[in-house]
Write an enzyme that holds these catalytic residues in place. Structure first.
Site, short mmCIF file in Angstrom:
data_model
loop_
_atom_site.label_atom_id
_atom_site.label_comp_id
_atom_site.label_asym_id
_atom_site.label_seq_id
_atom_site.Cartn_x
_atom_site.Cartn_y
_atom_site.Cartn_z
N ASN A 9 -0.41 6.99 13.05
CA ASN A 9 0.13 7.38 11.74
C ASN A 9 0.64 6.12 11.04
OD1 ASN A 9 1.53 8.44 9.58
ND2 ASN A 9 3.15 9.38 10.83
N LYS A 11 1.77 5.86 8.11
CA LYS A 11 2.85 6.17 7.14
C LYS A 11 2.56 5.47 5.81
CE LYS A 11 5.94 6.77 10.98
NZ LYS A 11 7.29 6.96 11.46
N HIS A 98 5.51 16.57 9.89
CA HIS A 98 6.16 15.38 10.43
C HIS A 98 7.65 15.43 10.09
CE1 HIS A 98 7.26 11.22 11.12
NE2 HIS A 98 6.17 11.11 11.86
N GLU A 100 9.60 13.32 9.03
CA GLU A 100 9.95 12.66 7.76
C GLU A 100 9.65 13.58 6.58
OE1 GLU A 100 7.76 9.05 8.54
OE2 GLU A 100 9.18 8.58 10.13
N GLU A 170 7.64 15.44 18.83
CA GLU A 170 8.23 14.17 18.41
C GLU A 170 9.74 14.35 18.24
OE1 GLU A 170 5.16 11.51 16.41
OE2 GLU A 170 6.03 12.74 14.84
N GLY A 176 10.71 5.80 15.46
CA GLY A 176 11.02 4.55 14.77
C GLY A 176 12.33 3.93 15.20
N SER A 216 8.30 6.18 19.37
CA SER A 216 8.43 4.84 19.95
C SER A 216 7.53 4.61 21.17
CB SER A 216 9.90 4.54 20.30
OG SER A 216 10.69 4.57 19.12
C1 PEP Z 1 5.72 8.86 14.12
O1 PEP Z 1 6.04 8.54 13.00
O2 PEP Z 1 5.04 9.89 14.29
C2 PEP Z 1 6.14 8.03 15.23
C3 PEP Z 1 6.01 8.49 16.44
O3 PEP Z 1 6.65 6.79 14.92
P1 PEP Z 1 7.05 5.62 15.95
O4 PEP Z 1 5.92 5.50 16.95
O5 PEP Z 1 7.20 4.41 15.12
O6 PEP Z 1 8.31 6.05 16.62
#
Ligand code: PEP
Length: 254
Positions: A9, A11, A98, A100, A170, A176, A216
């Site tokens: 992703n 973003k 997601h 976000e 997630e 992040g 992460s």
């Molecule tokens: C995500 O945005 O779906 C995500 C898992 O981000 P990150 O790997 O940066 O934590």
């Protein structure tokens, strides 16, 4: 058998030029690797889809996706993009829900249910995200939270429809932040999600659904997380912006 999947992703990152360079690097690395054990999905900003799909057509072994879509097919929704438009630009998968989107755009489970319907009715694959916030994890209510997200957004689907989705667990506190759920925490939640699907549908359906972990994931922790029984790959944010890191995560399946 359910599929292993590694999805990146991007973003709101990458100019067109940067995105093309990244996609070229990743596709070359995938070709060199001869990866057959996992599907690789690149999920750039909408506006890059068309170009990337032209560029990647001959590379095979890849899918392209989008990070969101509107719940309706077309109409007066300024600034929005529908699932069918994404499909027409080469996208096959769409991330829905997601954290976000839930947090910054107030997307509710009811809205996400409509978006899931729209993706499925276009014969595309939704990657449905769920996950608890830190406050829930601290008081051990994570299963109640995730259970409710899944029930509200997915359990109206028929058996045939739910068999076509991908789920990404997630935990919000791991996205992040550099904090990863332990492999055991991921496994516990994935097993819980699978057993909730078994209860509502059947064991066979639950066992066929790919459940990805996101939060992460990096080259140095991917192998341990992906080796858990109920973890079928990852949704990768930050590390998907570096071709080498992303490929090292894909290699965790080799
Ligand atoms: C995500 O945005 O779906 C995500 C898992 O981000 P990150 O790997 O940066 O934590």
């Amino acid at each position: 058998m359910r599929k292993n999947i590694v999805a990146g992703n991007w973003k709101m990152n990458c100019s067109l030029e940067e995105g093309q360079k990244l996609a070229t690097e990743v596709s070359q690395l995938v070709l060199d690797l001869g990866q057959k054990d996992a599907e690789v999905i690149l999920i750039p900003p909408f506006i890059h889809l068309s170009k990337l799909s032209e560029q990647m057509q001959s590379d095979g072994n890849f899918y392209l996706g989008a990070q969101n879509c509107h719940q309706n097919e077309h109409g007066a929704y300024t600034g929005e993009v529908s699932a069918s438009m994404i499909k027409s630009c080469g996208g096959t998968h769409i991330i829905i829900g997601h954290s976000e989107r839930r947090e910054y755009f107030q997307e509710s489970d009811a809205l996400l249910a409509e978006k899931i319907n729209s993706v499925l009715s276009n014969d595309m694959t939704p990657i449905f995200c769920c996950g608890e916030r830190l406050e829930s994890r601290e008081v051990n209510t994570q299963e109640a939270v995730v259970g409710e997200q899944i029930r509200n957004a997915l359990f109206h689907l028929s058996a045939d429809q739910i068999s076509k989705i991908v789920i990404a667990y997630e935990p919000v506190w791991a996205i992040g932040t550099g904090k990863t759920a332990t492999a055991q925490q991921a496994q516990e939640m994935h097993a819980f999600i699978r057993s909730s699907i078994t209860e509502k549908y059947t064991n066979e359906i639950a066992n066929g659904i790919s459940i990805l972990y996101g939060g992460s994931v990096k080259p140095d922790n991917a192998k341990e997380i992906f080796s858990q029984d109920d973890v079928d790959g990852g949704l990768i944010g930050g590390a998907s912006l570096k071709a080498r890191d992303f490929m090292d995560i894909v290699k965790a399946f080799n």
